[in-house]
Write a protein that holds these residues in place. Structure first.
Motif, mmCIF file in Angstrom:
data_model
loop_
_atom_site.group_PDB
_atom_site.id
_atom_site.type_symbol
_atom_site.label_atom_id
_atom_site.label_comp_id
_atom_site.label_asym_id
_atom_site.label_seq_id
_atom_site.Cartn_x
_atom_site.Cartn_y
_atom_site.Cartn_z
ATOM 1 N N ALA A 172 0.835 -1.206 0.000
ATOM 2 C CA ALA A 172 0.000 0.000 0.000
ATOM 3 C C ALA A 172 0.867 1.252 0.000
ATOM 4 C CB ALA A 172 -0.927 -0.006 1.213
ATOM 5 N N GLU A 173 2.001 1.189 0.701
ATOM 6 C CA GLU A 173 2.911 2.331 0.744
ATOM 7 C C GLU A 173 3.620 2.521 -0.589
ATOM 8 O OE1 GLU A 173 4.632 2.749 5.104
ATOM 9 O OE2 GLU A 173 4.528 0.631 4.538
ATOM 10 N N ILE A 174 3.850 1.442 -1.325
ATOM 11 C CA ILE A 174 4.437 1.554 -2.660
ATOM 12 C C ILE A 174 3.522 2.377 -3.557
ATOM 13 C CG2 ILE A 174 4.822 0.220 -4.772
ATOM 14 C CD1 ILE A 174 6.232 -1.850 -3.157
ATOM 15 N N VAL A 175 2.225 2.054 -3.540
ATOM 16 C CA VAL A 175 1.268 2.779 -4.388
ATOM 17 C C VAL A 175 1.191 4.240 -3.971
ATOM 18 C CG1 VAL A 175 -1.141 2.939 -5.100
ATOM 19 C CG2 VAL A 175 -0.059 0.694 -4.884
ATOM 20 N N ALA A 176 1.015 4.489 -2.673
ATOM 21 C CA ALA A 176 0.901 5.864 -2.186
ATOM 22 C C ALA A 176 2.159 6.665 -2.490
ATOM 23 C CB ALA A 176 0.618 5.869 -0.687
ATOM 24 N N GLY A 177 3.334 6.056 -2.264
ATOM 25 C CA GLY A 177 4.591 6.765 -2.504
ATOM 26 C C GLY A 177 4.810 7.079 -3.969
ATOM 27 N N ALA A 178 4.465 6.140 -4.852
ATOM 28 C CA ALA A 178 4.647 6.362 -6.287
ATOM 29 C C ALA A 178 3.739 7.488 -6.777
ATOM 30 C CB ALA A 178 4.360 5.081 -7.059
ATOM 31 N N LEU A 179 2.481 7.468 -6.384
ATOM 32 C CA LEU A 179 1.537 8.485 -6.847
ATOM 33 C C LEU A 179 1.873 9.853 -6.261
ATOM 34 C CD1 LEU A 179 -1.783 6.423 -6.679
ATOM 35 C CD2 LEU A 179 -0.376 6.928 -8.690
ATOM 36 N N GLN A 180 2.391 9.871 -5.032
ATOM 37 C CA GLN A 180 2.790 11.140 -4.418
ATOM 38 C C GLN A 180 4.033 11.703 -5.098
ATOM 39 O OE1 GLN A 180 4.470 11.176 -0.342
ATOM 40 N NE2 GLN A 180 2.829 12.617 0.185
ATOM 41 N N ASP A 181 5.040 10.864 -5.338
ATOM 42 C CA ASP A 181 6.280 11.339 -5.951
ATOM 43 C C ASP A 181 6.056 11.867 -7.357
ATOM 44 O OD1 ASP A 181 7.701 10.772 -3.709
ATOM 45 O OD2 ASP A 181 9.029 9.295 -4.620
ATOM 46 N N HIS A 182 5.167 11.218 -8.112
ATOM 47 C CA HIS A 182 4.862 11.676 -9.470
ATOM 48 C C HIS A 182 3.863 12.826 -9.479
ATOM 49 C CE1 HIS A 182 7.103 8.824 -11.924
ATOM 50 N NE2 HIS A 182 6.749 7.851 -11.090
ATOM 51 N N LYS A 183 3.475 13.294 -8.279
ATOM 52 C CA LYS A 183 2.493 14.382 -8.142
ATOM 53 C C LYS A 183 1.197 14.043 -8.874
ATOM 54 C CE LYS A 183 6.144 17.839 -7.578
ATOM 55 N NZ LYS A 183 6.119 17.665 -6.118
ATOM 56 N N ARG A 184 0.896 12.767 -8.896
ATOM 57 C CA ARG A 184 -0.340 12.317 -9.548
ATOM 58 C C ARG A 184 -1.510 12.317 -8.584
ATOM 59 N NH1 ARG A 184 -4.281 12.113 -11.236
ATOM 60 N NH2 ARG A 184 -5.310 10.790 -12.791
ATOM 61 N N ALA A 185 -1.227 12.244 -7.281
ATOM 62 C CA ALA A 185 -2.297 12.197 -6.287
ATOM 63 C C ALA A 185 -1.870 12.941 -5.031
ATOM 64 C CB ALA A 185 -2.642 10.749 -5.938
ATOM 65 N N SER A 186 -2.860 13.428 -4.306
ATOM 66 C CA SER A 186 -2.625 13.992 -2.976
ATOM 67 C C SER A 186 -2.944 12.922 -1.946
ATOM 68 C CB SER A 186 -3.517 15.219 -2.747
ATOM 69 O OG SER A 186 -3.192 16.249 -3.660
ATOM 70 N N ILE A 187 -2.132 12.839 -0.903
ATOM 71 C CA ILE A 187 -2.337 11.855 0.159
ATOM 72 C C ILE A 187 -3.063 12.546 1.316
ATOM 73 C CG2 ILE A 187 -1.274 10.123 1.627
ATOM 74 C CD1 ILE A 187 -0.740 9.744 -1.376
ATOM 75 N N VAL A 188 -4.174 11.967 1.741
ATOM 76 C CA VAL A 188 -4.986 12.527 2.826
ATOM 77 C C VAL A 188 -5.149 11.458 3.898
ATOM 78 C CG1 VAL A 188 -7.247 13.457 3.475
ATOM 79 C CG2 VAL A 188 -6.220 14.079 1.267
ATOM 80 N N GLY A 189 -4.946 11.838 5.152
ATOM 81 C CA GLY A 189 -5.104 10.891 6.250
ATOM 82 C C GLY A 189 -3.949 10.995 7.213
ATOM 83 N N LEU A 190 -3.366 9.853 7.564
ATOM 84 C CA LEU A 190 -2.278 9.802 8.534
ATOM 85 C C LEU A 190 -1.071 9.071 7.950
ATOM 86 C CD1 LEU A 190 -4.369 8.908 11.707
ATOM 87 C CD2 LEU A 190 -3.440 11.153 11.103
ATOM 88 N N THR A 191 0.091 9.282 8.556
ATOM 89 C CA THR A 191 1.328 8.648 8.098
ATOM 90 C C THR A 191 1.197 7.130 8.122
ATOM 91 O OG1 THR A 191 2.618 10.511 8.938
ATOM 92 C CG2 THR A 191 3.808 8.468 8.491
#
Length: 486
Positions: free
Chosen positions: A294-313
């Motif tokens: 799950a962190e792989i997906v979140a990290g990839a989308l965040q690094d590519h500025k494709r998605a904003s991450i909302v919630g907690l670490t």
């Protein structure tokens, strides 16, 4: 060696590992290792001959192997019959149980996360809970696979578990009815004008199931304006499936890399062209139960500025485990690499920090602000380091909490704020500038410790954050010497 499974706290790599092991050179009789193995044999013989009751040599050796591997890090382990079967059940098939991801910590069974729509979830089990007894019999010190076996059983049968929870003074009992647990990893629905995709784990067909479900959702709702990808309490799963899910939303570029002990031991996973949302705004929801794949997906989308991450670490499990089949339904689960996001970040111990930090309740926010014993990868004494010298953010005031008039029992505040980001066209800065949530009142905290926030810098009022202090399951979780479903 190709790693196929990166579970919340395990990674499956069915390979010719046993053959490779068999081809290793024999230890020289003069080597220190040979002498230590001779010592092991001597001790085993002494125990067999002199212990107060007759011992099971196979059980002793199994325990020794488990102890050797778990001393390396929380996720390396020796998998005997039941443990190996449990790991395989996790990625395919169904079983009778209550639906928990669990791990072992200091001889106790600890809950990684309850699975969606299972007896454990319905009963209110939470990440970080300890299970100390089953049907009135203590399981403290029991091997994890034996504890898991006691929780499994025929669908329709009942069991009572004793739970210890942080913040509660006394243990309490929960009586649950076992069900056939079939992990359904993908669900979709509409939230007004926006799509919602829930991925509970990364099992064998998750990427394809997600693609098909999204295609059907978009066909039925051609005016859909954005998508929420919910990865909360997702303990991880198959690496190839997490890569496939991230690939659905990217137009190319690296998704993740895994790096082993040697400098040239690097495997990179690339996205193909073709964002199925065609640039539509995307928000990813995370919490400390989001681990590993799950962190792989979140990290990839965040690094590519494709998605904003909302919630907690997220949990912070950035190590890769290979499961090497030894034959006879036995295996070694060994940490063989770390994984890195496209920008080169190691998530190990630190996790993925959200762009907009949102607590689901004030109780959760207070826990993050005050508890030094939060359940994350960094909490393990022998966790692998981050390889960058980074540390996880310490206890701190969460950016936003639900306002007093928000019903946290029926509403989902993190999802609400995720939808707000989509309404601003994916611009998280606009959502931060217009906080819907309240600020966590720190009066009580200051009364308990007047110096707690002394000397700390205030952050911009628009962010909804009070102050910053200092701060702890594939990819991978879950989180722990081993994780198993039950």
């Amino acid at each position: 060696m190709k790693n196929l499974y990166l579970g919340g706290f395990a990674a499956l790599c069915l390979s010719a590992g046993a053959v490779a092991y068999a081809n290793q050179p024999v230890f020289s009789p003069r080597s220190d290792t040979y002498e230590q193995l001779k010592l092991f044999g001597d001790v085993l013989a002494i125990v067999q001959q002199n212990y107060v009751v007759k011992v099971d040599s196979k059980k002793l050796i199994t325990s020794a192997l488990q102890g050797m591997l778990t001393s390396l890090d929380p996720h390396s382990n020796y998998l005997s019959d039941d443990s190996y079967t449990d790991l395989n059940e996790k990625t395919r098939g169904s079983y009778g149980g209550i639906g928990l991801e669990v791990t072992s910590e200091d001889g106790a069974v600890k809950v990684v996360t309850p699975m969606d729509e299972t007896p454990a979830m319905k009963a209110g089990m939470e990440s970080g809970d300890y299970i100390t007894a089953i049907d009135g019999t203590s399981i403290l010190g029991l091997p994890l696979n034996e504890a898991v076996s006691k929780m499994k059983g025929e669908a329709g049968t009942k069991l009572t578990i004793t739970v210890v929870r942080t913040g509660k003074d006394e243990p309490f009992d929960l009586t649950l009815t076992r069900e056939v647990i079939t992990v359904k990893s993908v669900r979709v629905r509409m939230e007004g004008e926006y799509g919602y995709l829930r991925i509970a784990s990364f099992s064998q067909n998750t990427a394809n199931d997600a693609r098909v479900a999204l295609e059907e959702l978009m066909t039925k709702n051609p005016n859909m304006k954005g998508l929420v990808l919910d990865l909360r309490n997702n303990p991880g799963g198959l690496l190839e499936q997490s890569v496939g899910v991230a690939d659905l939303f990217l137009n190319g570029g690296e998704i993740v890399s895994q790096r082993g002990r040697e400098a040239n031991d690097i495997i990179r996973y690339q996205a193909k062209k073709g964002d199925m949302l065609k640039g539509m705004p995307l928000v990813v929801l995370t919490n400390p139960g989001s681990a590993s794949a799950a962190e792989i997906v979140a990290g990839a989308l965040q690094d590519h500025k494709r998605a904003s991450i909302v919630g907690l670490t997220t949990f912070g499990k950035g190590s890769v485990q290979s499961v090497i089949d030894l034959g006879h339904n036995n295996a070694v689960k060994l940490t063989t690499a770390r994984y890195y996001t496209p920008s080169g970040r190691s998530i190990q111990k630190t996790g993925i920090e959200p762009d907009l930090e949102v607590a689901q309740s004030k109780e959760q926010a207070k826990y993050i602000a005050t508890s030094a014993l939060q359940y994350t990868e960094a909490a393990y004494a022998n966790a692998l380091d981050s390889d960058e010298g980074k540390t996880r953010r310490s206890t701190h005031a969460v950016q936003e909490v639900p306002p007093d008039d928000f019903d946290t029992k029926t509403g989902d505040f993190t999802l609400t704020r995720g939808l707000d980001v989509l309404k601003y066209g994916g611009d998280v800065k606009m959502a931060i500038a217009h906080p819907r949530g309240a600020k966590l009142a720190d009066a009580d905290l200051v009364k308990k410790d007047p110096t707690r926030f002394a000397g700390k810098d205030k952050v911009a009022p628009a962010s909804g954050t009070l102050v910053e202090g200092a701060k702890p399951t594939g990819a991978t979780s879950s989180s722990s010497s081993s994780a198993a479903p039950k």
